[in-house]
Design a protein around this motif. Structure first.
Motif, PDB file in Angstrom:
ATOM      1  N   THR A  71      19.117  69.047  63.382  1.00  0.00           N
ATOM      2  CA  THR A  71      18.091  69.511  64.967  1.00  0.00           C
ATOM      3  C   THR A  71      18.510  71.134  64.584  1.00  0.00           C
ATOM      4  O   THR A  71      19.953  71.602  65.412  1.00  0.00           O
ATOM      5  CB  THR A  71      18.118  68.769  65.335  1.00  0.00           C
ATOM      6  OG1 THR A  71      19.270  68.571  66.517  1.00  0.00           O
ATOM      7  CG2 THR A  71      17.514  67.478  65.405  1.00  0.00           C
ATOM      8  N   CYS A  90      21.532  58.260  55.896  1.00  0.00           N
ATOM      9  CA  CYS A  90      20.485  58.918  56.976  1.00  0.00           C
ATOM     10  C   CYS A  90      21.414  59.951  57.174  1.00  0.00           C
ATOM     11  O   CYS A  90      22.265  59.638  58.321  1.00  0.00           O
ATOM     12  CB  CYS A  90      19.249  59.213  57.284  1.00  0.00           C
ATOM     13  SG  CYS A  90      18.415  58.041  56.091  1.00  0.00           S
ATOM     14  N   VAL A 137      15.963  65.415  58.223  1.00  0.00           N
ATOM     15  CA  VAL A 137      17.013  64.004  57.598  1.00  0.00           C
ATOM     16  C   VAL A 137      17.060  64.525  56.304  1.00  0.00           C
ATOM     17  O   VAL A 137      16.214  64.364  55.647  1.00  0.00           O
ATOM     18  CB  VAL A 137      16.212  63.070  58.222  1.00  0.00           C
ATOM     19  CG1 VAL A 137      17.089  62.148  57.796  1.00  0.00           C
ATOM     20  CG2 VAL A 137      15.647  63.341  59.046  1.00  0.00           C
ATOM     21  N   VAL A 152      21.460  63.180  60.069  1.00  0.00           N
ATOM     22  CA  VAL A 152      20.433  64.204  60.765  1.00  0.00           C
ATOM     23  C   VAL A 152      20.760  66.037  61.630  1.00  0.00           C
ATOM     24  O   VAL A 152      22.065  65.391  61.626  1.00  0.00           O
ATOM     25  CB  VAL A 152      19.508  63.329  61.776  1.00  0.00           C
ATOM     26  CG1 VAL A 152      20.269  63.677  62.920  1.00  0.00           C
ATOM     27  CG2 VAL A 152      17.676  64.661  62.420  1.00  0.00           C
ATOM     28  N   ALA A 191      11.723  66.462  60.148  1.00  0.00           N
ATOM     29  CA  ALA A 191      11.936  65.045  60.518  1.00  0.00           C
ATOM     30  C   ALA A 191      11.310  65.797  62.443  1.00  0.00           C
ATOM     31  O   ALA A 191      11.256  66.820  62.901  1.00  0.00           O
ATOM     32  CB  ALA A 191      13.220  64.665  61.419  1.00  0.00           C
TER      33      ALA A 191
END
Length: 133
Positions: A62, A58, A69, A60, A116
């Motif tokens: 942001t 995974c 994700v 991520v 996420a």
């Protein structure tokens, strides 16, 4: 008078033989059923049991309070289809920030993008397989 006996004579053992004659096949039948359903000493195949090996990764991304994700993984095994549920956790707090289920059919790879909850802690994220069916 010397040959007279008091009380009734010896009981016939028909009841004892009848109980044994009916009880023994019943007990054997019970043991056979337990063996077939996986009781003590038995092992029955379970429906839906699948052997597999799975890897997941995974990443991520942001931006402020929004996060995504990207999940990618592979699964190999003896079935032609799987349902793989991936759980995304904040590495520091182990709090769930995402969850996604993939239906894998006719291939060994799965992946996608999931929303996420942000913010993500400084330790990053952790992915784990929550369920494979």
């Amino acid at each position: 008078m010397a040959n007279e006996r008091y009380g009734s004579g010896p009981r016939p053992r028909r009841k004892t033989y009848m109980i044994i004659a009916l009880g023994l096949p019943g007990l054997l039948g019970l043991l056979a059923v337990l063996y077939m359903v996986g009781g003590p000493g038995g092992s029955a195949p379970t429906l839906g049991a699948k052997n597999y090996s799975v890897n997941v990764d995974c990443r991520v991304n942001t931006s402020g309070s929004q996060g995504t994700v990207t999940i990618s993984g592979t699964i190999t095994g003896d079935a032609s289809r799987y349902s793989v549920t991936v759980e995304v956790l904040d590495a520091a707090s182990q709090q769930r920030i995402g969850l996604q289920t993939f239906e894998v059919r006719g291939t060994t790879t799965f992946g996608g993008t999931s929303a996420a909850q942000a913010p993500i802690g400084p330790a990053g994220i952790e992915c784990k397989i929550a369920k494979v069916a």
